[in-house]
Write a protein that holds these residues in place. Structure first.
Motif, mmCIF file in Angstrom:
data_model
loop_
_atom_site.group_PDB
_atom_site.id
_atom_site.type_symbol
_atom_site.label_atom_id
_atom_site.label_comp_id
_atom_site.label_asym_id
_atom_site.label_seq_id
_atom_site.Cartn_x
_atom_site.Cartn_y
_atom_site.Cartn_z
ATOM 1 N N PHE A 151 0.892 -1.292 0.023
ATOM 2 C CA PHE A 151 -0.157 0.037 0.030
ATOM 3 C C PHE A 151 0.645 1.127 0.056
ATOM 4 C CE2 PHE A 151 -2.941 -3.244 1.510
ATOM 5 C CZ PHE A 151 -4.230 -2.951 0.776
ATOM 6 N N ALA A 152 2.140 1.246 0.541
ATOM 7 C CA ALA A 152 3.072 2.430 0.639
ATOM 8 C C ALA A 152 3.356 2.509 -0.914
ATOM 9 C CB ALA A 152 4.158 2.267 1.231
ATOM 10 N N LYS A 153 3.433 1.466 -1.734
ATOM 11 C CA LYS A 153 3.816 1.935 -3.214
ATOM 12 C C LYS A 153 2.359 2.454 -4.026
ATOM 13 C CE LYS A 153 7.840 -1.146 -4.495
ATOM 14 N NZ LYS A 153 8.141 -2.222 -4.998
ATOM 15 N N VAL A 154 1.379 1.767 -3.572
ATOM 16 C CA VAL A 154 0.132 2.164 -4.120
ATOM 17 C C VAL A 154 -0.058 3.586 -3.911
ATOM 18 C CG1 VAL A 154 -2.210 2.004 -4.104
ATOM 19 C CG2 VAL A 154 -0.934 -0.226 -4.003
ATOM 20 N N ALA A 155 0.085 4.125 -2.633
ATOM 21 C CA ALA A 155 -0.019 5.637 -2.493
ATOM 22 C C ALA A 155 0.909 6.334 -3.201
ATOM 23 C CB ALA A 155 -0.113 5.645 -0.765
ATOM 24 N N GLY A 210 6.154 2.383 5.086
ATOM 25 C CA GLY A 210 5.694 1.010 5.284
ATOM 26 C C GLY A 210 5.843 0.071 4.315
ATOM 27 N N PRO A 211 5.523 -1.402 4.450
ATOM 28 C CA PRO A 211 4.782 -1.700 5.591
ATOM 29 C C PRO A 211 5.539 -1.838 7.110
ATOM 30 C CG PRO A 211 5.371 -3.854 4.345
ATOM 31 C CD PRO A 211 5.553 -2.441 3.711
ATOM 32 N N VAL A 212 4.792 -1.253 7.919
ATOM 33 C CA VAL A 212 5.580 -1.481 9.384
ATOM 34 C C VAL A 212 4.859 -2.829 10.044
ATOM 35 C CG1 VAL A 212 5.473 -0.572 11.510
ATOM 36 C CG2 VAL A 212 5.268 1.162 9.779
ATOM 37 N N THR A 213 5.864 -3.575 10.387
ATOM 38 C CA THR A 213 5.434 -4.982 10.937
ATOM 39 C C THR A 213 5.844 -5.030 12.616
ATOM 40 O OG1 THR A 213 7.773 -5.577 10.081
ATOM 41 C CG2 THR A 213 5.917 -6.045 8.715
ATOM 42 N N ASP A 214 6.925 -4.120 12.855
ATOM 43 C CA ASP A 214 7.332 -4.343 14.284
ATOM 44 C C ASP A 214 6.557 -3.122 14.886
ATOM 45 O OD1 ASP A 214 8.626 -4.000 16.566
ATOM 46 O OD2 ASP A 214 10.687 -4.370 15.862
ATOM 47 N N PRO A 215 5.861 -3.505 15.933
ATOM 48 C CA PRO A 215 5.225 -2.372 16.807
ATOM 49 C C PRO A 215 6.157 -1.335 17.047
ATOM 50 C CG PRO A 215 5.103 -4.430 18.120
ATOM 51 C CD PRO A 215 5.553 -4.673 16.513
ATOM 52 N N SER A 271 2.125 19.913 7.113
ATOM 53 C CA SER A 271 2.399 20.646 5.695
ATOM 54 C C SER A 271 1.274 20.851 5.013
ATOM 55 C CB SER A 271 3.657 20.011 5.413
ATOM 56 O OG SER A 271 3.264 18.970 4.384
ATOM 57 N N GLY A 272 0.227 20.192 5.126
ATOM 58 C CA GLY A 272 -0.881 20.548 4.466
ATOM 59 C C GLY A 272 -1.148 19.093 3.387
ATOM 60 N N GLU A 273 -0.542 18.123 3.645
ATOM 61 C CA GLU A 273 -0.860 17.031 2.652
ATOM 62 C C GLU A 273 -1.275 16.026 3.201
ATOM 63 O OE1 GLU A 273 0.437 17.375 -0.733
ATOM 64 O OE2 GLU A 273 1.212 19.171 -0.729
ATOM 65 N N PRO A 274 -1.872 14.857 2.421
ATOM 66 C CA PRO A 274 -2.290 13.414 3.053
ATOM 67 C C PRO A 274 -1.073 12.712 3.094
ATOM 68 C CG PRO A 274 -2.999 13.829 0.741
ATOM 69 C CD PRO A 274 -2.353 15.375 0.940
ATOM 70 N N CYS A 275 -1.139 11.674 3.948
ATOM 71 C CA CYS A 275 -0.164 10.719 3.695
ATOM 72 C C CYS A 275 -0.582 9.490 3.932
ATOM 73 C CB CYS A 275 1.035 11.009 4.569
ATOM 74 S SG CYS A 275 0.594 11.129 6.253
ATOM 75 N N LEU A 276 0.145 8.336 4.025
ATOM 76 C CA LEU A 276 -0.467 7.020 4.349
ATOM 77 C C LEU A 276 0.725 6.291 4.949
ATOM 78 C CD1 LEU A 276 -2.509 4.720 2.275
ATOM 79 C CD2 LEU A 276 -0.343 3.863 3.041
ATOM 80 N N VAL A 277 0.380 5.394 6.175
ATOM 81 C CA VAL A 277 1.265 4.636 6.801
ATOM 82 C C VAL A 277 0.618 3.119 6.789
ATOM 83 C CG1 VAL A 277 2.462 4.025 8.999
ATOM 84 C CG2 VAL A 277 2.263 6.674 8.374
ATOM 85 N N ASP A 278 1.392 2.376 6.130
ATOM 86 C CA ASP A 278 0.906 0.867 5.894
ATOM 87 C C ASP A 278 1.498 0.259 6.986
ATOM 88 O OD1 ASP A 278 -0.108 -1.613 5.043
ATOM 89 O OD2 ASP A 278 1.303 -1.574 3.569
#
Lengths: 648, 127
Positions: free
Chosen positions: A601-605, A614-619, A635-642
């Motif tokens: 999903f990080a690549k998709v975004a 991401g992907p984050v696997t370790d808590p 900064s006014g932008e959307p973002c995604l953390v997988d």
């Protein structure tokens, strides 16, 4: 179809057409200006429309004879009348839209509304309404749904949908909104006059005899407009119907040709946008409800889609505190702070001798001897084919009326009668519910520790880490956490209306991501920090909405609850296999997992123009990733953390 | 499938375990990895997470680091009552079940609440 100007000499025929046209335009402009001026007198909204002057648009232009001769060279009189329109009807349509205080229109382009689209851009300067580009009409409707809730039920978004092929992409999203009582105005194009359609042209496929029929089972109202007067009337009516409780989507069909015609000499009236009022319950019924509540030994209030805004939340707190009544909030809306000592679970309903259900179809499991009151607008739906109303429940007192609108009168009546409740009874209730509330809260926190250090990341850890980075902000959680063991509602202190927006309405997957983007757009003007815990299966319905968020610079923190499955269905199918004593190994994966290949999903975004990680696997890596993401949002932008997560 | 008779069987089995079983049987020779693969194969991870920390329902307890002897673990799997639907011996052999038990009981249990500052902060806010 060509719209460019040619510079060669004019013909007498075209010149004649141009002269006639100029005379017509002059008359139309003068009449139009007079009409607009008259119409401005009694409405602030009205003052902002009319000939494009107030919105910065160029307004109508009366060409000189020489200019017009140049423009029309090479075209027949019929073509000139058809294409070279100086004062297009769609400008008027945009003025109507502006009068309804619609700031945004979400759209995927379609030629059946090209006239309106061009007018929004070149006449209204793409401002109020501003076009939001979406990659699917379902995204448009979900965004409108989320936007309405994010705006505190103040703002309605419009949708422009292409005839048949665009509108047919909307139904699931519209059904969700209908069930969730969220209004939106869908404007669909059509080529109404079959005689005017191009022989063999695509506009045949984009036409219908009864265009709104696609949505009629789950919209409140629709109309097909045959004139500009009709459009002005029906848009005003549509807005009023959509935003009067019980609220819901409406559809207006506009003719493609009509958008591109010349404005008539007499400019139709644009109506004032009336102040909305919601239907109130009957005064005698209100007195009766108050009487029952005051006489109760242990009253409980249960709330569904009750609060429209912060005022609704505040009113319910006031009523509950007057009675020291426990409040079971379905969280379909943020009706009641989950930190309040009277906030209790649905189990409390079974303890009560009097239950007041606010905008709930079924108050839940009650005592046999309990007296049950329902107050809401469900009975005011005129028709429905779909079975969203649920199993019939027979209350002892059924009162029709908008619950929030009725609460002030009910509070006043309870306050008048409250002397009948002894102080010791109130204190006893308070102690009882406080103890219940705290026990639930402590148990939830205790349960959150399970799997805290596990990989994939537990959903409780996900919400815990998220809280650390948003707790000092004015935040809004725009996602529903039902598939994450409701950790958001169980752990995060939710005290404000904008802290939570409830669910999709019809439990239709695919709502989450676009509704979150729509809600984030509404929160943007308030500067709120928006959090969307995004389910992977849901995002895959319409991943294109990430591009829309990036394109329109809608700041929001998307955190993936990536369990690589439609996990609830895995659980369900596994139970079925176990019950049938066959295929207990592996069978629940088939048809339910979103793996092999796993989606990055990080690549998709990233590919859709959004900052991601991401992907984050370790808590233990999650906090650092979230800190970086917060900086992007600020900064006014959307973002995604997988985040690779546990199932629920 | 689940009826009073089944529930009674569960209760009976557990009772027998409590009465008769001592420190538990010898550990299986199967590796942890094999146990993990069986854990995944039989879909245990759906509700119990990958390492058995999941608390699948209000009435269930996480399995990571379980102290249950195999007989009790087996009884709960064969006759789980309302907690889940049963895994029969036809579907899940005793050998595989034992490997699963070996796997999950070796997993570290979840940390205590007082060792998790975020949760402590929430808990203290209630007081």
């Amino acid at each position: 179809m060509k719209f460019w100007k040619k510079k060669s000499d004019t013909t007498s025929k075209d010149l004649q057409a141009g002269v006639n046209r100029r005379e017509f335009l002059t008359a139309a402009t003068a009449t139009g200006l007079a009409t607009a001026s008259l119409g401005q007198s009694s409405s602030k909204a009205q003052a902002q429309v009319g000939r494009g002057v107030a919105v910065g648009g160029p307004g109508p232009v009366v060409p000189t004879e020489g200019q017009e001769a140049q423009e029309f060279d090479g075209y027949s009189a019929e073509q000139v009348d058809r294409y070279f329109v100086k004062n297009p009807a769609s400008d008027f349509m945009v003025d109507v839209i502006k009068s309804l205080n619609i700031d945004y229109i979400a759209t995927n382009p379609g030629s059946s509304f090209r006239g309106i689209q061009e007018s929004i851009v070149n006449y209204a300067g793409n401002s109020k309404p501003e076009l939001l580009t979406v990659n699917h009409e379902e995204i448009a409707c979900c965004m409108a749904h989320g936007y309405f809730k994010g705006s505190g039920s103040e703002k309605v978004m419009g949708i422009l949908a292409h005839g048949t092929v665009g509108l047919a992409h909307t139904p699931m999203a519209v059904y969700n909104a209908f069930c969730d009582r969220a209004p939106m105005i869908i404007i669909a194009g059509n080529h109404i006059d079959a005689g005017a359609r191009t022989p063999g042209g695509t506009n045949w496929w984009h036409s219908a005899q009864d265009m709104p029929k696609i949505l009629r089972d789950f919209t409140k109202w629709d109309d097909t407009c045959h004139s500009l007067t009709h459009f002005a009337d029906s848009m005003a009516r549509a807005y009023q119907i959509a935003t009067t409780p019980p609220m819901g989507p409406v559809v207006i069909v506009v003719d493609a040709d009509q958008q591109e015609e010349e404005m008539p000499v007499r400019r139709p009236q644009i109506h004032r946008r009336p102040e909305r009022t919601a239907p109130h319950a009957d005064a005698n019924a209100v007195r009766e409800i108050a009487q029952w509540l005051v006489e109760a030994e242990l009253p409980v209030i249960t709330a569904g889609r009750m609060a429209h805004n912060q005022e609704g939340t505040d009113l319910l707190v006031e009523l509950a505190e007057l009675l020291q009544a426990g409040v079971s909030n379905s969280m379909a809306r943020m009706n009641f702070p989950n930190t309040h000592h009277l906030s209790v679970g649905s189990g409390a309903i079974g303890q009560a001798d009097v239950v007041l259900g606010l905008e709930v179809g079924n108050p839940g499991r009650t005592r046999q001897d309990a007296r049950v009151i329902t107050l809401g607008t469900a009975e005011l739906f005129l028709k429905t084919n779909f079975q969203h109303f649920g199993k019939y429940y027979a209350p002892d007192l059924a009162v029709a009326g908008d619950a929030q609108a009725t609460l002030p009168a009910l509070i006043e009546e309870v306050r008048r009668l409250r002397g009948k409740i002894s102080r010791s009874a109130l204190e006893k209730r308070e102690d009882h519910w406080r103890e219940t509330h705290l026990a639930t809260r402590r148990r939830d926190i205790e349960n959150a520790r399970h799997g805290w250090d596990a990989s994939p990341v537990s959903t409780s850890r996900l919400y815990g880490e998220l809280w650390q980075v948003v707790k000092n902000k004015d935040w809004a959680m725009v996602s529903n956490d039902g598939f994450q063991s409701s950790w958001g509602k169980r752990l995060w202190p939710m005290t404000k209306y904008h802290h939570f927006h409830g669910s999709s309405g019809a439990a239709g997957i695919g709502y989450g991501a676009p509704a979150a983007v729509g809600a984030a757009l509404a929160h943007k003007e308030h500067g709120r920090f928006v959090v969307n815990v995004q389910k992977d299966g849901d995002l895959m319905f319409s991943p294109g909405v990430l591009w829309t968020a990036a394109h329109h610079k809608i700041p929001m923190l998307n955190v993936m609850h990536n369990n690589r499955a439609y996990h609830a269905e895995r659980m369900i199918v596994q139970r079925v296999a176990n019950a049938r004593n066959r295929g207990t190994a592996e069978s629940s994966r088939i048809g339910n997992t979103i793996d092999n290949p796993a989606i990055d999903f990080a690549k998709v975004a990233d590919g859709l123009g959004m900052w991601s990680t991401g992907p984050v696997t370790d808590p233990n890596d999650l906090h650092a990733a979230l800190v970086k993401a917060v900086a992007v949002v600020e900064s006014g932008e959307p973002c995604l953390v997988d985040v690779l997560c546990s199932g629920r | 499938m689940i009826n009073k008779q089944t529930s009674m069987k569960t209760f009976g089995a557990l009772l027998m375990v409590l009465i008769c079983v001592g420190p538990g049987p010898q550990l299986s020779a199967q590796s942890e990895e094999e146990g993990y693969q069986l854990w995944l194969k039989y879909q245990c991870d759906i509700c119990h997470y990958n390492q058995g920390h999941g608390k699948a329902s209000a009435t269930s307890n996480p399995l990571a680091g379980t102290l249950l002897p195999f007989e009790a673990f087996s009884a709960l799997t064969r006759y789980p009552g309302n907690r889940m639907l049963p895994y029969s011996e036809k579907e899940l052999s005793n050998e595989d079940l034992r490997a699963i038990w070996e796997y999950v009981r070796r997993q570290a249990p979840s940390p205590k609440l007082e060792d998790i500052p975020i949760l402590v902060e929430w808990l203290e806010a209630l007081e």
